[in-house]
Design an enzyme around this catalytic site. Structure first.
Site, PDB file in Angstrom:
ATOM      1  N   HIS A  40       0.871  -1.176   0.000  1.00 35.01           N
ATOM      2  CA  HIS A  40       0.000   0.000   0.000  1.00 35.01           C
ATOM      3  C   HIS A  40       0.913   1.232   0.000  1.00 35.01           C
ATOM      4  O   HIS A  40       2.024   1.176   0.542  1.00 35.01           O
ATOM      5  CB  HIS A  40      -0.825  -0.055   1.290  1.00 35.01           C
ATOM      6  CG  HIS A  40      -1.924   0.956   1.415  1.00 35.01           C
ATOM      7  ND1 HIS A  40      -1.682   2.266   1.762  1.00 35.01           N
ATOM      8  CD2 HIS A  40      -3.262   0.841   1.270  1.00 35.01           C
ATOM      9  CE1 HIS A  40      -2.839   2.908   1.831  1.00 35.01           C
ATOM     10  NE2 HIS A  40      -3.816   2.074   1.537  1.00 35.01           N
ATOM     11  N   ASP A  58       2.718  -5.007   8.134  1.00 36.74           N
ATOM     12  CA  ASP A  58       1.507  -4.219   7.902  1.00 36.74           C
ATOM     13  C   ASP A  58       0.327  -5.188   7.975  1.00 36.74           C
ATOM     14  O   ASP A  58       0.080  -5.947   7.040  1.00 36.74           O
ATOM     15  CB  ASP A  58       1.595  -3.530   6.533  1.00 36.74           C
ATOM     16  CG  ASP A  58       0.306  -2.798   6.173  1.00 36.74           C
ATOM     17  OD1 ASP A  58      -0.700  -2.951   6.898  1.00 36.74           O
ATOM     18  OD2 ASP A  58       0.298  -2.089   5.144  1.00 36.74           O
ATOM     19  N   GLN A  80      -4.752  -5.587   6.683  1.00 32.80           N
ATOM     20  CA  GLN A  80      -5.737  -6.472   6.042  1.00 32.80           C
ATOM     21  C   GLN A  80      -5.699  -7.883   6.608  1.00 32.80           C
ATOM     22  O   GLN A  80      -6.259  -8.807   5.994  1.00 32.80           O
ATOM     23  CB  GLN A  80      -5.493  -6.538   4.523  1.00 32.80           C
ATOM     24  CG  GLN A  80      -5.649  -5.221   3.807  1.00 32.80           C
ATOM     25  CD  GLN A  80      -7.100  -4.752   3.731  1.00 32.80           C
ATOM     26  OE1 GLN A  80      -8.038  -5.522   3.903  1.00 32.80           O
ATOM     27  NE2 GLN A  80      -7.280  -3.471   3.455  1.00 32.80           N
ATOM     28  N   LYS A 107     -10.620  -0.794  10.156  1.00 37.10           N
ATOM     29  CA  LYS A 107     -10.749  -1.986   9.302  1.00 37.10           C
ATOM     30  C   LYS A 107     -11.026  -3.247  10.121  1.00 37.10           C
ATOM     31  O   LYS A 107     -11.215  -4.321   9.582  1.00 37.10           O
ATOM     32  CB  LYS A 107      -9.480  -2.163   8.466  1.00 37.10           C
ATOM     33  CG  LYS A 107      -9.331  -1.055   7.422  1.00 37.10           C
ATOM     34  CD  LYS A 107      -8.132  -1.255   6.539  1.00 37.10           C
ATOM     35  CE  LYS A 107      -8.047  -0.103   5.538  1.00 37.10           C
ATOM     36  NZ  LYS A 107      -6.822  -0.148   4.746  1.00 37.10           N
ATOM     37  N   CYS A 114      -4.717   2.295  -3.765  1.00 36.84           N
ATOM     38  CA  CYS A 114      -3.482   2.797  -3.126  1.00 36.84           C
ATOM     39  C   CYS A 114      -2.308   1.864  -3.354  1.00 36.84           C
ATOM     40  O   CYS A 114      -1.414   1.749  -2.491  1.00 36.84           O
ATOM     41  CB  CYS A 114      -3.672   3.032  -1.626  1.00 36.84           C
ATOM     42  SG  CYS A 114      -4.853   4.315  -1.241  1.00 36.84           S
TER      43      CYS A 114
HETATM   44  C1  LIG Z   1      -5.833   0.552   4.508  1.00 38.97           C
HETATM   45  C2  LIG Z   1      -4.420   0.096   4.438  1.00 38.97           C
HETATM   46  C3  LIG Z   1      -3.372   0.902   4.866  1.00 38.97           C
HETATM   47  C4  LIG Z   1      -3.595   2.312   5.352  1.00 38.97           C
HETATM   48  O1  LIG Z   1      -4.483   2.352   6.421  1.00 38.97           O
HETATM   49  P1  LIG Z   1      -5.038   3.768   6.957  1.00 38.97           P
HETATM   50  O2  LIG Z   1      -6.174   3.370   7.831  1.00 38.97           O
HETATM   51  O3  LIG Z   1      -5.478   4.532   5.737  1.00 38.97           O
HETATM   52  O4  LIG Z   1      -3.913   4.431   7.673  1.00 38.97           O
HETATM   53  C5  LIG Z   1      -2.100   0.402   4.818  1.00 38.97           C
HETATM   54  N1  LIG Z   1      -1.859  -0.840   4.383  1.00 38.97           N
HETATM   55  C6  LIG Z   1      -2.835  -1.650   3.961  1.00 38.97           C
HETATM   56  C7  LIG Z   1      -2.513  -3.030   3.502  1.00 38.97           C
HETATM   57  C8  LIG Z   1      -4.153  -1.207   3.967  1.00 38.97           C
HETATM   58  O5  LIG Z   1      -5.125  -2.000   3.530  1.00 38.97           O
END
Ligand SMILES: *Cc1c(COP(=O)(O)O)cnc(C)c1O
Length: 406
Positions: free
Chosen positions: A123, A200, A203, A226, A364
């Site tokens: 992302h 990260d 997800q 999320k 993104c």
């Molecule tokens: C949504 C997302 C982000 C960014 O999250 P924010 O809530 O916009 O800070 C980063 N990495 C992944 C894989 C995402 O899905």
């Protein structure tokens, strides 16, 4: 036997009863943000109606209550992800904020020529902060390539690792492809050259069991919104000794120990990384989201979701001119696709008219779009509150839309 009853669980999410353009909402945009259960929504109200005060400050009753609830949230979240101490949980604004915190703070300790390794499916939030660091400190960004099936090129990964690699920062589950990356392997390899690892988990926290100690990562970040919590709150997990050894990211109230005009000393982690009044209601409500998840049979909920994802893929694959972007053997219930020459935006617009929320565009992940030589995709991303009937409706709506646009 499964004790996950989707129709019962759906009652906890009031928005799922909404009608969109006169049609029942089918919410397949969970990758962008998840819906919130009543438990989380009412926790926010309860906080502001009965408990609101600033934390870590007052001697008065309410401030003490708010501080307790805020610190309990830390403890609850630490236990959900298997952290060894609540002190390893830093509250942030979200994934982006967590990555920027480490990029800045750890970045201060890096030297010209030190390497940061990310993957080709990151992302933008896990790309741009490192590019800013490279401009600032002369570090070098390296990228693990993505193979045609949407998995990482693990041979290239091994070749990219060296004693110059100071950090591997990698996405657990791709928000665009749904690919589940082999974290155990990636972390073990990165550790063998002495690199730190940041995951990260934006997800994955809502789809897979996560235990930071079993994983052995040094940092892990995710966003509250999320994982059925509110926006504006997120978590940065870091190993305690590491967090304590890093310089602060932002300065201000709450993160200090002693301040004089000559010299300031800082709090230990996590407060060192929480300058200013934090998102108290957000942290408490996020904790409530994890209480909610703990009240479900999560293993069955995740299994339900995976079965739905397979059902979706199986029902889509024979539609004319269907092209899946990413066909990794190991995926979450997130599916990106294109149909013939139809623009993703047109397809998304027609689906919306039928009450269906999907995401269209680059998600993104522009470098990943360049990798596949496409401008964007349509993405359906599921959560445990989705149903097989919704998928059947989605397939009908998709066929209708394709017919109209062909
Ligand atoms: C949504 C997302 C982000 C960014 O999250 P924010 O809530 O916009 O800070 C980063 N990495 C992944 C894989 C995402 O899905």
């Amino acid at each position: 036997m499964s004790t996950f009853h989707v129709n019962q669980v759906r009652k906890d999410f009031p928005i799922l009863d909404t009608k969109i353009h006169g049609k029942p909402l089918i919410y397949f945009d969970n990758g962008a943000t998840s819906q919130k259960p009543t438990q989380v929504i009412s926790r926010i109200n309860r906080y502001y109606e009965n408990e609101n005060a600033n934390v870590h400050r007052g001697v008065h009753y309410l401030s003490d209550q708010a501080t307790q609830a805020y610190e309990e949230a830390r403890t609850n979240i630490a236990s959900f992800i298997g952290a060894s101490s609540p002190k390893e949980i830093v509250f942030t604004k979200g994934t982006t904020d967590g990555i920027n915190t480490i990029a800045y703070s750890l970045g201060e300790l890096l030297q010209v020529g030190d390497e940061i390794l990310i993957s080709g499916m990151e992302h933008h939030a896990n790309i741009v902060p490192w590019q800013l660091l490279c401009e600032r400190k002369g570090t070098i960004l390296k990228v693990i390539p993505v193979l045609e099936d949407g998995t990482l090129d693990l041979e290239a990964f091994s070749r990219l690792l060296s004693n110059k690699t100071k950090l591997l920062s990698v996405v657990h589950v791709s928000n665009t492809l749904g690919t589940i990356n082999p974290l155990d392997f990636l972390i073990k390899q990165a550790k063998s050259v002495g690199a730190l690892v940041m995951v990260d988990a934006a997800q994955s926290i809502q789809h897979l069991p996560i235990d930071v100690q079993t994983l052995g990562c040094d940092f892990l970040v995710f966003s509250g919104h999320k994982v059925f919590g509110p926006t504006g709150i997120g978590v940065l997990y870091g190993k305690l000794d590491l967090l304590n050894s890093l310089p602060p990211y932002q300065g201000g109230g709450d993160m200090i120990d002693q301040v004089t005009f000559e010299k300031t000393t800082y709090q230990e982690a996590p407060l060192k990384f929480e300058a200013g009044t934090p998102n108290i209601a957000g942290a408490i409500a996020l904790s409530e989201a994890f209480h909610y998840l703990n009240s479900l049979d999560l293993q069955s909920a995740f299994a339900h979701e995976l079965t739905l994802g397979q059902y979706l893929r199986a029902n889509m694959k024979d539609l004319p001119s269907m092209r899946f972007i990413g066909e990794a053997p190991d995926t979450c219930a997130t599916l990106s696709f294109l149909v013939g020459k139809i623009h993703p935006l047109d397809l998304g617009t027609l689906l919306d008219k039928q009450g269906i929320a999907v995401r269209t565009g680059h998600h993104c992940t522009q470098p990943l779009m360049h990798r596949f030589n496409i401008p964007g995709t349509v993405r359906a991303s599921l959560a445990f509150y989705n149903t097989q009937e919704e998928i059947d409706q989605f397939i009908i709506a998709l066929e209708r839309s394709i017919h109209l646009l062909s």
